[in-house]
Design an enzyme around this catalytic site. Structure first.
Site, PDB file in Angstrom:
ATOM      1  N   ARG A 218      45.208  12.674  -6.469  1.00  0.00           N
ATOM      2  CA  ARG A 218      44.864  11.450  -5.749  1.00  0.00           C
ATOM      3  C   ARG A 218      43.711  10.704  -6.432  1.00  0.00           C
ATOM      4  O   ARG A 218      43.751   9.499  -6.619  1.00  0.00           O
ATOM      5  CB  ARG A 218      44.481  11.866  -4.321  1.00  0.00           C
ATOM      6  CG  ARG A 218      44.051  10.796  -3.406  1.00  0.00           C
ATOM      7  CD  ARG A 218      43.702  11.388  -2.058  1.00  0.00           C
ATOM      8  NE  ARG A 218      42.624  12.388  -2.141  1.00  0.00           N
ATOM      9  CZ  ARG A 218      42.133  13.044  -1.106  1.00  0.00           C
ATOM     10  NH1 ARG A 218      42.638  12.838   0.096  1.00  0.00           N
ATOM     11  NH2 ARG A 218      41.156  13.919  -1.263  1.00  0.00           N
ATOM     12  N   THR A 219      42.679  11.443  -6.831  1.00  0.00           N
ATOM     13  CA  THR A 219      41.501  10.838  -7.454  1.00  0.00           C
ATOM     14  C   THR A 219      41.643  10.897  -8.972  1.00  0.00           C
ATOM     15  O   THR A 219      41.651  11.980  -9.561  1.00  0.00           O
ATOM     16  CB  THR A 219      40.221  11.597  -7.027  1.00  0.00           C
ATOM     17  OG1 THR A 219      40.196  11.656  -5.600  1.00  0.00           O
ATOM     18  CG2 THR A 219      38.975  10.904  -7.540  1.00  0.00           C
TER      19      THR A 219
ATOM     20  N   ASP B  32      41.552  33.873 -10.319  1.00  0.00           N
ATOM     21  CA  ASP B  32      42.455  33.093  -9.454  1.00  0.00           C
ATOM     22  C   ASP B  32      43.752  32.734 -10.174  1.00  0.00           C
ATOM     23  O   ASP B  32      44.853  32.969  -9.667  1.00  0.00           O
ATOM     24  CB  ASP B  32      41.768  31.811  -8.975  1.00  0.00           C
ATOM     25  CG  ASP B  32      40.803  32.073  -7.824  1.00  0.00           C
ATOM     26  OD1 ASP B  32      40.954  33.084  -7.124  1.00  0.00           O
ATOM     27  OD2 ASP B  32      39.883  31.239  -7.634  1.00  0.00           O
TER      28      ASP B  32
ATOM     29  N   GLY C 266      47.162  18.457  -7.519  1.00  0.00           N
ATOM     30  CA  GLY C 266      45.752  18.744  -7.300  1.00  0.00           C
ATOM     31  C   GLY C 266      45.010  18.955  -8.602  1.00  0.00           C
ATOM     32  O   GLY C 266      45.615  19.272  -9.642  1.00  0.00           O
ATOM     33  N   ALA C 267      43.682  18.755  -8.541  1.00  0.00           N
ATOM     34  CA  ALA C 267      42.839  18.923  -9.732  1.00  0.00           C
ATOM     35  C   ALA C 267      41.507  19.560  -9.358  1.00  0.00           C
ATOM     36  O   ALA C 267      40.512  19.378 -10.060  1.00  0.00           O
ATOM     37  CB  ALA C 267      42.629  17.570 -10.408  1.00  0.00           C
TER      38      ALA C 267
ATOM     39  N   LYS D 269      30.481  29.447  -7.263  1.00  0.00           N
ATOM     40  CA  LYS D 269      31.385  29.725  -8.391  1.00  0.00           C
ATOM     41  C   LYS D 269      30.952  29.078  -9.707  1.00  0.00           C
ATOM     42  O   LYS D 269      31.245  29.598 -10.779  1.00  0.00           O
ATOM     43  CB  LYS D 269      32.812  29.270  -8.060  1.00  0.00           C
ATOM     44  CG  LYS D 269      33.532  30.175  -7.071  1.00  0.00           C
ATOM     45  CD  LYS D 269      34.991  29.746  -6.934  1.00  0.00           C
ATOM     46  CE  LYS D 269      35.734  30.652  -5.976  1.00  0.00           C
ATOM     47  NZ  LYS D 269      37.184  30.351  -5.967  1.00  0.00           N
TER      48      LYS D 269
ATOM     49  N   ARG E  92      39.061  12.894 -11.431  1.00  0.00           N
ATOM     50  CA  ARG E  92      39.133  14.352 -11.403  1.00  0.00           C
ATOM     51  C   ARG E  92      40.327  14.856 -12.210  1.00  0.00           C
ATOM     52  O   ARG E  92      40.229  15.800 -12.990  1.00  0.00           O
ATOM     53  CB  ARG E  92      39.267  14.808  -9.953  1.00  0.00           C
ATOM     54  CG  ARG E  92      38.411  15.988  -9.639  1.00  0.00           C
ATOM     55  CD  ARG E  92      38.382  16.164  -8.149  1.00  0.00           C
ATOM     56  NE  ARG E  92      37.767  17.431  -7.808  1.00  0.00           N
ATOM     57  CZ  ARG E  92      37.902  18.016  -6.641  1.00  0.00           C
ATOM     58  NH1 ARG E  92      38.639  17.464  -5.710  1.00  0.00           N
ATOM     59  NH2 ARG E  92      37.302  19.156  -6.403  1.00  0.00           N
TER      60      ARG E  92
HETATM   61  P1  NDP Z   1      38.880  21.655  -4.164  1.00  0.00           P
HETATM   62  O1  NDP Z   1      38.088  21.026  -3.087  1.00  0.00           O
HETATM   63  O2  NDP Z   1      38.225  22.036  -5.449  1.00  0.00           O
HETATM   64  O3  NDP Z   1      40.126  20.685  -4.540  1.00  0.00           O
HETATM   65  C1  NDP Z   1      40.928  20.145  -3.536  1.00  0.00           C
HETATM   66  C2  NDP Z   1      42.112  19.414  -4.164  1.00  0.00           C
HETATM   67  O4  NDP Z   1      42.986  19.001  -3.102  1.00  0.00           O
HETATM   68  C3  NDP Z   1      41.747  18.143  -4.922  1.00  0.00           C
HETATM   69  O5  NDP Z   1      42.644  17.968  -5.997  1.00  0.00           O
HETATM   70  C4  NDP Z   1      41.957  17.058  -3.853  1.00  0.00           C
HETATM   71  O6  NDP Z   1      42.239  15.806  -4.398  1.00  0.00           O
HETATM   72  C5  NDP Z   1      43.194  17.595  -3.174  1.00  0.00           C
HETATM   73  N1  NDP Z   1      43.386  17.084  -1.814  1.00  0.00           N
HETATM   74  C6  NDP Z   1      42.756  17.505  -0.684  1.00  0.00           C
HETATM   75  N2  NDP Z   1      43.219  16.822   0.365  1.00  0.00           N
HETATM   76  C7  NDP Z   1      44.162  15.948  -0.111  1.00  0.00           C
HETATM   77  C8  NDP Z   1      45.009  14.986   0.498  1.00  0.00           C
HETATM   78  N3  NDP Z   1      44.977  14.760   1.810  1.00  0.00           N
HETATM   79  N4  NDP Z   1      45.866  14.300  -0.296  1.00  0.00           N
HETATM   80  C9  NDP Z   1      45.908  14.518  -1.620  1.00  0.00           C
HETATM   81  N5  NDP Z   1      45.129  15.424  -2.264  1.00  0.00           N
HETATM   82  C10 NDP Z   1      44.274  16.130  -1.506  1.00  0.00           C
HETATM   83  O7  NDP Z   1      39.574  22.915  -3.493  1.00  0.00           O
HETATM   84  P2  NDP Z   1      40.102  24.253  -4.216  1.00  0.00           P
HETATM   85  O8  NDP Z   1      40.861  23.872  -5.423  1.00  0.00           O
HETATM   86  O9  NDP Z   1      38.991  25.219  -4.326  1.00  0.00           O
HETATM   87  O10 NDP Z   1      41.102  24.837  -3.091  1.00  0.00           O
HETATM   88  C11 NDP Z   1      42.365  24.237  -2.857  1.00  0.00           C
HETATM   89  C12 NDP Z   1      43.204  25.192  -2.031  1.00  0.00           C
HETATM   90  O11 NDP Z   1      43.432  26.377  -2.772  1.00  0.00           O
HETATM   91  C13 NDP Z   1      42.553  25.652  -0.714  1.00  0.00           C
HETATM   92  O12 NDP Z   1      43.542  25.589   0.296  1.00  0.00           O
HETATM   93  C14 NDP Z   1      42.170  27.094  -0.986  1.00  0.00           C
HETATM   94  O13 NDP Z   1      42.230  27.896   0.183  1.00  0.00           O
HETATM   95  C15 NDP Z   1      43.273  27.504  -1.947  1.00  0.00           C
HETATM   96  N6  NDP Z   1      42.940  28.658  -2.785  1.00  0.00           N
HETATM   97  C16 NDP Z   1      43.789  29.739  -2.739  1.00  0.00           C
HETATM   98  C17 NDP Z   1      43.560  30.842  -3.500  1.00  0.00           C
HETATM   99  C18 NDP Z   1      44.496  31.991  -3.402  1.00  0.00           C
HETATM  100  O14 NDP Z   1      44.167  33.069  -3.923  1.00  0.00           O
HETATM  101  N7  NDP Z   1      45.661  31.840  -2.800  1.00  0.00           N
HETATM  102  C19 NDP Z   1      42.403  30.911  -4.422  1.00  0.00           C
HETATM  103  C20 NDP Z   1      41.595  29.719  -4.440  1.00  0.00           C
HETATM  104  C21 NDP Z   1      41.858  28.646  -3.629  1.00  0.00           C
HETATM  105  P3  NDP Z   1      41.053  14.769  -4.784  1.00  0.00           P
HETATM  106  O15 NDP Z   1      40.532  15.200  -6.127  1.00  0.00           O
HETATM  107  O16 NDP Z   1      41.748  13.464  -4.813  1.00  0.00           O
HETATM  108  O17 NDP Z   1      40.018  14.867  -3.688  1.00  0.00           O
END
Ligand code: NDP
Length: 285
Positions: A157-158, A107, A132-133, A71, A161
């Protein structure tokens, strides 16, 4: 089925792509619209993306989707990037204008269409909390900000980011944006209109995952939305429903991001009901 000769080609480049459900709904939409188009799931490793993009041009493909891990990397091979995709920093859809390839991100736009059409909420002037970020959070936050959301609070959390995302939103959108580090349980403020769960918490197989948020202060009209689409009924949405709050699931965002892609590629209105049904069947929900 029509002969493949002279079929228009679209598809998704990624790795893995075998389970990617977008093609099922796009092919259903092409069939419903009577279009001789084909959607291909094409597995492309990172080191072959440059070659793959030459192939996209050589085959005259009408458009592509990008998924993990392409992406961001794809942006260097495109002729232009749409302004919102530039703020988001990622492209999930490419459309063609003549010989030019334009990078888009559908998205967040898909999320917005769900908010408007399925939840009946106009984001203009609203106060939003986004959990989330990551990529999904950036896409949703950018489109909400560009659609006139008054205030966006990012919880992550982080810190690095979250702060980076907030800096980009402040520099490129008119919304008032703030950041809070996610430590312990976050109490969603009483003046929140829309809560967006944009982390991967609750995504299969973590189906018991529940973001650490308290909804006790939430006003009765607050829309609780989740980007996780598998399963569509996350624990957060179930908890919100149990409180009588309106909800919006991640399937809505997934269907509409595809519908917007279909419209960008074909120039025709997407058959959304057909796409939604095909997607639900493909996901077994
Ligand atoms: P990324 O890996 O880019 O980001 C993940 C985010 O989740 C970060 O902010 C991370 O925080 C946070 N996170 C993950 N685990 C935890 C936890 N245990 N506690 C707190 N924060 C947490 O993923 P994406 O943004 O690409 O995807 C996120 C979700 O969105 C996925 O489930 C994906 O399937 C969904 N999605 C759905 C779409 C749709 O059309 N419905 C389209 C695109 C994505 P940190 O920065 O602290 O790690």
């Amino acid at each position: 089925m029509a002969a493949n000769y002279q079929a228009e080609l679209v598809g998704v480049l990624g790795r893995p792509v075998a389970e990617n459900p977008t093609g099922v709904m796009q092919e259903a939409a092409f069939a419903a619209a009577g279009l001789n188009w084909r959607y291909l799931n094409i597995e492309v490793p990172p080191e072959r993306l440059a070659d793959a993009m030459i192939g996209v041009r050589a085959f005259g493909m009408r458009g592509i989707n990008l998924t993990i891990p392409h992406k961001v990397a794809v942006m260097q091979y495109l002729d232009a990037i749409a302004p919102d995709a530039a703020v988001i920093g990622a492209v999930n859809t490419v459309r063609r204008e003549g010989e030019r390839l334009i990078g888009e991100n559908t998205d967040g736009k898909g999320f917005l269409r769900g908010v408007r059409q399925d939840a009946g909420v106009d984001p203009a002037g609203k106060r939003v909390v986004i959990l989330g970020a990551g990529g999904a959070a950036r896409a949703v936050a950018t489109e909400l900000a560009l659609a006139g959301a008054a205030q966006i609070t990012v919880i992550n959390r982080t810190p690095e980011r979250g702060e980076g995302m907030v800096a980009d939103l402040r520099a490129n959108t008119p919304a008032a944006v703030r950041f809070e580090v996610w430590r312990g349980v976050y109490r969603v403020p009483a003046d929140t209109d829309i809560l967006v769960q944009a982390t991967s918490i609750g995504l299969y197989p973590d189906v018991d995952g529940m973001p650490a948020v308290a909804l006790d202060d939430a006003p009765a009209h607050m829309l609780v939305s989740d980007v996780v689409f598998n399963p569509p009924e996350t624990r957060l949405l179930a908890a919100a429903r149990a409180r009588g709050l309106p909800t919006l699931d991640g399937l809505s965002m997934l269907v509409y991001q595809g519908a917007i892609g279909f419209e960008m590629w074909t120039g025709e209105k997407a058959p959304e009901a057909v796409m939604k049904k095909a997607l639900a069947e493909a996901l077994g929900v």
